[in-house]
Structures are given as structure tokens and as C-alpha cells.
Design a protein around this motif. Structure first.
Motif, PDB file in Angstrom:
ATOM      1  N   GLY A 110      -7.694  -5.479  -8.946  1.00 54.41           N
ATOM      2  CA  GLY A 110      -7.400  -4.276  -8.187  1.00 54.41           C
ATOM      3  C   GLY A 110      -8.559  -3.861  -7.301  1.00 54.41           C
ATOM      4  N   THR A 111      -9.774  -4.010  -7.820  1.00 57.31           N
ATOM      5  CA  THR A 111     -10.957  -3.652  -7.035  1.00 57.31           C
ATOM      6  C   THR A 111     -11.100  -4.548  -5.815  1.00 57.31           C
ATOM      7  OG1 THR A 111     -12.104  -2.874  -9.024  1.00 57.31           O
ATOM      8  CG2 THR A 111     -13.468  -3.390  -7.109  1.00 57.31           C
ATOM      9  N   VAL A 112     -10.909  -5.839  -6.022  1.00 59.30           N
ATOM     10  CA  VAL A 112     -11.030  -6.792  -4.912  1.00 59.30           C
ATOM     11  C   VAL A 112      -9.942  -6.547  -3.873  1.00 59.30           C
ATOM     12  CG1 VAL A 112     -10.890  -9.225  -4.265  1.00 59.30           C
ATOM     13  CG2 VAL A 112     -12.180  -8.543  -6.306  1.00 59.30           C
ATOM     14  N   SER A 113      -8.702  -6.350  -4.331  1.00 59.36           N
ATOM     15  CA  SER A 113      -7.605  -6.130  -3.372  1.00 59.36           C
ATOM     16  C   SER A 113      -7.781  -4.814  -2.630  1.00 59.36           C
ATOM     17  CB  SER A 113      -6.249  -6.161  -4.091  1.00 59.36           C
ATOM     18  OG  SER A 113      -6.136  -5.108  -5.026  1.00 59.36           O
TER      19      SER A 113
ATOM     20  N   PRO B 146       0.812  -1.224   0.000  1.00 61.77           N
ATOM     21  CA  PRO B 146       0.000   0.000   0.000  1.00 61.77           C
ATOM     22  C   PRO B 146       0.842   1.269   0.000  1.00 61.77           C
ATOM     23  CG  PRO B 146       0.090  -0.897   2.208  1.00 61.77           C
ATOM     24  CD  PRO B 146       0.877  -1.840   1.348  1.00 61.77           C
ATOM     25  N   GLY B 147       1.396   1.609  -1.170  1.00 63.18           N
ATOM     26  CA  GLY B 147       2.136   2.851  -1.279  1.00 63.18           C
ATOM     27  C   GLY B 147       3.534   2.670  -1.818  1.00 63.18           C
ATOM     28  N   HIS B 148       4.276   3.794  -1.886  1.00 58.82           N
ATOM     29  CA  HIS B 148       5.653   3.853  -2.391  1.00 58.82           C
ATOM     30  C   HIS B 148       5.711   3.421  -3.853  1.00 58.82           C
ATOM     31  CE1 HIS B 148       9.435   5.188  -1.157  1.00 58.82           C
ATOM     32  NE2 HIS B 148       9.558   4.514  -0.024  1.00 58.82           N
ATOM     33  N   LEU B 149       4.803   3.967  -4.673  1.00 59.01           N
ATOM     34  CA  LEU B 149       4.661   3.526  -6.062  1.00 59.01           C
ATOM     35  C   LEU B 149       5.945   3.688  -6.861  1.00 59.01           C
ATOM     36  CD1 LEU B 149       2.948   2.470  -8.374  1.00 59.01           C
ATOM     37  CD2 LEU B 149       2.125   4.798  -8.763  1.00 59.01           C
TER      38      LEU B 149
ATOM     39  N   VAL C   9      -2.544   2.690  -8.776  1.00 59.18           N
ATOM     40  CA  VAL C   9      -3.242   3.965  -9.007  1.00 59.18           C
ATOM     41  C   VAL C   9      -4.725   3.821  -8.688  1.00 59.18           C
ATOM     42  CG1 VAL C   9      -3.909   5.661 -10.766  1.00 59.18           C
ATOM     43  CG2 VAL C   9      -1.574   4.786 -10.705  1.00 59.18           C
ATOM     44  N   GLN C  10      -5.277   2.660  -9.024  1.00 62.92           N
ATOM     45  CA  GLN C  10      -6.687   2.392  -8.749  1.00 62.92           C
ATOM     46  C   GLN C  10      -6.963   2.443  -7.246  1.00 62.92           C
ATOM     47  OE1 GLN C  10      -7.887  -1.530  -9.925  1.00 62.92           O
ATOM     48  NE2 GLN C  10     -10.022  -0.964 -10.181  1.00 62.92           N
ATOM     49  N   ARG C  11      -6.033   1.941  -6.439  1.00 60.36           N
ATOM     50  CA  ARG C  11      -6.197   1.966  -4.982  1.00 60.36           C
ATOM     51  C   ARG C  11      -6.302   3.401  -4.470  1.00 60.36           C
ATOM     52  NH1 ARG C  11      -2.167   2.979  -1.793  1.00 60.36           N
ATOM     53  NH2 ARG C  11      -0.658   2.358  -3.382  1.00 60.36           N
ATOM     54  N   VAL C  12      -5.388   4.263  -4.910  1.00 57.51           N
ATOM     55  CA  VAL C  12      -5.415   5.660  -4.474  1.00 57.51           C
ATOM     56  C   VAL C  12      -6.693   6.342  -4.954  1.00 57.51           C
ATOM     57  CG1 VAL C  12      -4.247   7.893  -4.617  1.00 57.51           C
ATOM     58  CG2 VAL C  12      -2.900   5.791  -4.394  1.00 57.51           C
TER      59      VAL C  12
END
Length: 346
Positions: free
Chosen positions: A259-262, A120-123, A145-148
């Protein structure tokens, strides 16, 4: 199309979305609306862009706004931070393990893609490692990017069901323009220094550190002009949405479901940890959630401003998250490479 025209159109699209969503009364609607409209435009083929220079200006404005909103009683509450920082460390381990297993087994991603997508982060760090041959870089960037994006869009909606923050450090009296110019110049300089020192999110952290120090030492006590805060939200929305530029819809859909599920799993884990921690610390649960959230420092910091939470708490926890990930990501990459090498041996 010239880059200046593309930038101008990107900001116009963001402004339209920002003001449209803000009329619905959703906390953080300015940020949410801009991100939504620009992302839709980018995925539809519009070449959305935000030049690095303008991006850095936005980061300074976010840091300045966060520093101006530091809670007066922040220093008194620091004693509770070890509890939340401990929860953050455990939360990161759970998120990476659960999401990595789901992406690998349920969605059949290769091991490198699954675990690098789960952090979660540090892309920028993750993409640098992915470019060395670990995982699929395109799928990783889409999921990250989808997560953010999802957090930026849905955190304000979730805030409708939470108590209003009461830790806003902003005064009702506006800061005078001369003082604002001096504070902004100091923030830009310290942000530049932090960036030169290779600190994560240097412009945001540097400008926030400068503004916080100036505020706590009594250099200024007024609130920032609302127009500056609104323009910062519009620009940040445009920046978040522009990260989808260049992605085809086919590429997006290929990784979007996983990505949506995660992201849903990540949000559920974060919410569970925030609820648990709230029994041990005297802070609004929304503030705890933003501090533990897997969103970007810039986005979650901007939401913290909009929702009236203690921005020092949020920033400190996101910096801690980045430092933890700096150590954890290379370790996981080494393990993944070792596993792949073992699988290739006869």
C-alpha cells in the motif's frame, strides 16, 4: 464499552492530536493531527468509532464550508476545466495500470486484489464488488484507507513548499447566527435529498451545492465561525482514523508495504500531471494537485478549505473522478473474472 463513550473518547483523542499538530504551523494541521492520533490509537487496539449520524453531520459541515469558500471568479475559470478534466481521465488510467502491475508482479497480489486496490477512490463500490469474490477484501480496504490517510497526512506538509492559495472566497466578516442556521438547515436538507438519489458523497455534494447557490445569489457573504471549521476538521480527522478500527497490526503490516509503494507511485503520477497541467491553466499548482489527487472528496475538500483554494474546482474534479471510476471499475472486474475463468479452463 458503550458506543457513546467510544465516540467521545475518539473525538477527544482527535482533538488532542489536532491542536498539537496545529501548533507546528502546518497548513491543514487540525485535520492531519486528528487523523494521525486516532489511526495510531485504532491500530493499537482502541475501538475508535464514528456513528453514521455524526458522520453525516460532519459531511454537511464540510459541504457547507466548501460552499462558503467558493472562489468569486470560479465561473470565469470554468473554461479551463476541460484541460484539467482531460488530464484527470488520463491520470486515472496511468495510476490503475502502473499500480496494478506493481502490486501483482512485485508484491504477488492476485489480479483482483491488485487492481481493486489500485483504483483511487469509490471505496464502498469497490468493497461491494470485492465481497462478490473478486480479490481479498481485507487487503483491499487496508490499502485504500492507507492511501487516504497518507494523503491527509502528507498533503499539508507538501503545502509548506507551495504558494499560499489566493482563491479563498471567505469574507473577513463573520456570518450572523440566524443566517448560518438557515443556510445549515438548507444544506442538510439538500444533502439528504442527494443521498436519497444515490449520488456519491451525497451529504457533502448536496450541502456544498446549497451553500454555493446561496452564496452566489447573495443570500450570505460572511465567513463561517472559525470554531465551526476547527470542529469540522477535528471530526473529519477522527472519522478518517477510525477506519483502521478492528484491523490487527498483523493484517495491517501484511498489506501496508504494498500500500505504501502504490500510494507513493500514485502521488508521483498525480504530481507529474499537476505540474504538466499547470503550464496550460492559470491556477495555483496546489489547487490543481488537490483536484487531481486520489484522496477522498471529504478529506481533499477539507484540505482545500484549510489551504485557501477554490473548493468548487476541487469538488467538481472529485465528482468527475467518482463518475469515471463508476464506469471503469466494473469493466476491470469483468476483465479480471474473464481472465480467472480462462486460467481455470483445462
Amino acid at each position: 464499552m458503550h458506543w457513546a463513550l467510544r465516540t467521545g473518547l475518539t473525538l477527544i483523542i482527535a482533538a488532542i492530536g489536532s491542536f498539537a499538530i496545529s501548533t507546528l504551523g502546518i497548513p491543514g494541521g487540525m485535520l492531519m493531527g486528528g487523523a494521525l492520533t486516532v489511526s495510531v490509537a485504532a491500530l493499537s487496539g482502541f475501538p475508535a468509532t464514528m456513528p453514521n449520524g455524526l458522520r453525516n453531520v460532519l459531511f454537511v459541515c464540510v459541504g457547507l464550508s466548501m460552499g462558503a469558500n467558493v472562489a468569486p471568479d470560479t465561473l470565469q475559470l470554468i473554461g479551463q476545466w476541460p484541460i484539467t478534466l482531460g488530464a484527470l481521465a488520463l491520470e486515472l488510467v496511468v495510476i490503475v495500470l502502473v499500480c496494478g502491475i506493481v502490486l501483482r508482479r512485485l508484491f504477488k497480489f492476485d489480479t483482483g486484489t491488485a487492481y481493486l486496490s489500485s483504483f483511487p477512490g469509490h471505496l464502498s463500490f469497490i468493497m461491494a464488488l470485492a465481497s462478490t469474490g473478486v480479490g481479498n477484501p481485507r487487503q483491499i480496504v487496508i490499502i485504500q484507507v492507507q492511501r487516504v490517510m497518507f494523503l491527509t497526512l502528507f498533503a499539508p506538509i507538501g503545502a509548506l513548499f507551495l504558494p499560499v492559495g489566493h482563491y479563498s472566497g471567505a469574507s473577513t466578516e463573520l456570518i450572523d447566527m440566524t443566517t448560518l442556521a438557515m443556510v445549515a438547515a438548507g444544506c442538510a436538507f439538500v444533502g439528504w435529498v442527494f443521498t436519497r438519489l444515490k449520488m456519491p458523497a451525497g451529504y457533502v455534494l448536496g450541502s456544498m451545492a446549497c451553500a454555493t447557490a446561496m452564496k452566489l445569489t447573495g443570500f450570505f457573504d460572511g465567513a463561517l465561525p472559525p470554531i465551526l471549521v476547527d470542529l469540522t476538521f477535528v471530526g473529519m480527522g477522527a472519522l478518517i482514523g477510525s477506519r483502521f478500527a478492528g484491523m490487527t497490526r498483523a493484517e495491517f503490516m501484511q498489506a501496508a508495504f504494498g500500500g505504501t509503494v502504490s500510494t507513493a507511485i500514485t502521488v508521483a503520477i498525480t504530481t507529474a500531471f499537476a505540474l504538466g497541467v499547470s503550464f496550460f491553466v492559470s491556477m495555483p499548482i496546489g489547487q490543481i494537485w488537490l483536484g487531481l489527487s486520489p484522496g477522498g472528496l471529504e478529506s481533499m475538500g477539507a484540505l482545500g478549505i484549510a489551504l485557501g483554494y477554490d473548493t468548487a474546482f476541487i469538488a467538481a474534479h472529485h465528482v468527475a473522478r467518482l463518475l469515471m471510476l463508476t464506469i471503469a471499475i466494473p469493466l476491470v472486474v469483468v476483465l479480471v473474472k474473464g481472465r480467472e475463468a480462462s486460467a481455470l479452463r483445462p
